[in-house]
Motif scaffolding. Structure first.
Motif, short mmCIF file in Angstrom:
data_model
loop_
_atom_site.label_atom_id
_atom_site.label_comp_id
_atom_site.label_asym_id
_atom_site.label_seq_id
_atom_site.Cartn_x
_atom_site.Cartn_y
_atom_site.Cartn_z
N UNK A 173 0.86 -1.17 0.00
CA UNK A 173 0.00 0.00 0.00
C UNK A 173 0.90 1.22 0.00
N UNK A 174 0.66 2.13 -0.94
CA UNK A 174 1.53 3.29 -1.08
C UNK A 174 0.71 4.57 -1.16
N UNK A 175 1.32 5.64 -0.74
CA UNK A 175 0.78 6.97 -0.92
C UNK A 175 1.90 7.80 -1.51
N UNK A 176 1.78 8.19 -2.77
CA UNK A 176 2.84 8.89 -3.47
C UNK A 176 2.34 10.28 -3.83
N UNK A 177 3.12 11.30 -3.46
CA UNK A 177 2.81 12.68 -3.82
C UNK A 177 3.99 13.22 -4.60
N UNK A 178 3.73 13.67 -5.80
CA UNK A 178 4.80 14.22 -6.65
C UNK A 178 4.50 15.69 -6.88
N UNK A 179 5.37 16.55 -6.40
CA UNK A 179 5.19 17.99 -6.58
C UNK A 179 5.76 18.45 -7.91
N UNK A 180 6.81 17.81 -8.34
CA UNK A 180 7.44 18.18 -9.60
C UNK A 180 8.23 16.99 -10.11
N UNK A 181 8.19 16.78 -11.42
CA UNK A 181 8.97 15.70 -12.03
C UNK A 181 9.53 16.23 -13.34
N UNK A 182 10.76 15.88 -13.59
CA UNK A 182 11.42 16.31 -14.83
C UNK A 182 12.01 15.08 -15.50
N UNK A 183 11.67 14.89 -16.75
CA UNK A 183 12.20 13.78 -17.54
C UNK A 183 13.04 14.41 -18.64
N UNK A 184 14.35 14.15 -18.62
CA UNK A 184 15.24 14.76 -19.61
C UNK A 184 15.18 14.06 -20.96
N UNK A 185 14.93 12.78 -20.98
CA UNK A 185 14.90 12.09 -22.26
C UNK A 185 14.05 10.85 -22.22
N UNK A 186 13.46 10.54 -23.34
CA UNK A 186 12.63 9.34 -23.44
C UNK A 186 12.93 8.71 -24.78
N UNK A 187 12.99 7.42 -24.83
CA UNK A 187 13.22 6.73 -26.10
C UNK A 187 12.19 5.62 -26.24
N UNK A 188 12.29 4.88 -27.31
CA UNK A 188 11.31 3.83 -27.57
C UNK A 188 11.31 2.74 -26.51
N UNK A 189 12.43 2.54 -25.84
CA UNK A 189 12.51 1.46 -24.87
C UNK A 189 12.58 1.97 -23.43
N UNK A 190 12.09 3.17 -23.18
CA UNK A 190 12.14 3.75 -21.85
C UNK A 190 10.96 3.29 -21.00
N UNK A 191 11.20 3.18 -19.70
CA UNK A 191 10.15 2.85 -18.74
C UNK A 191 10.24 3.87 -17.61
N UNK A 192 9.16 4.55 -17.35
CA UNK A 192 9.08 5.46 -16.21
C UNK A 192 8.14 4.82 -15.21
N UNK A 193 8.68 4.45 -14.06
CA UNK A 193 7.89 3.76 -13.04
C UNK A 193 7.83 4.61 -11.80
N UNK A 194 6.63 4.84 -11.33
CA UNK A 194 6.41 5.55 -10.07
C UNK A 194 5.61 4.60 -9.20
N UNK A 195 6.18 4.16 -8.10
CA UNK A 195 5.52 3.20 -7.24
C UNK A 195 5.97 1.79 -7.55
N UNK A 196 5.15 0.83 -7.19
CA UNK A 196 5.50 -0.57 -7.38
C UNK A 196 4.66 -1.17 -8.50
#
Length: 67
Positions: free
Chosen positions: A6-29
């Motif tokens: 069980x999670x409680x995630x609060x994100x105030x700001x997020x910056x992603x510098x680069x993304x490609x075809x094989x990128x995975x952005x995971x927040x939490x489990x």
């Protein structure tokens, strides 16, 4: 084995510098992330693209957004 998280995630700001075809952005489990890569020739091209000619690429400064 069952694992319950069980999670409680609060994100105030997020910056992603680069993304490609094989990128995975995971927040939490996540249970299982299976990699998948697919390549399609939807344009029906028969050969490689011609070489691009770059003589000058202008530098355009970006400014911070104002509220």
């Amino acid at each position: 084995m069952n694992l319950f998280i069980q999670q409680n995630i609060v994100i105030h700001s997020i910056r992603v510098d680069g993304i490609s075809n094989s990128s995975v952005l995971q927040i939490g489990s996540a249970g299982i992330i299976k990699p998948l890569s697919q390549l399609f020739n939807t344009g029906g091209f028969k050969g490689p693209a011609p070489q691009a000619e770059f003589s000058f690429i202008p530098f355009i400064p970006l400014t911070e957004p104002t509220a």
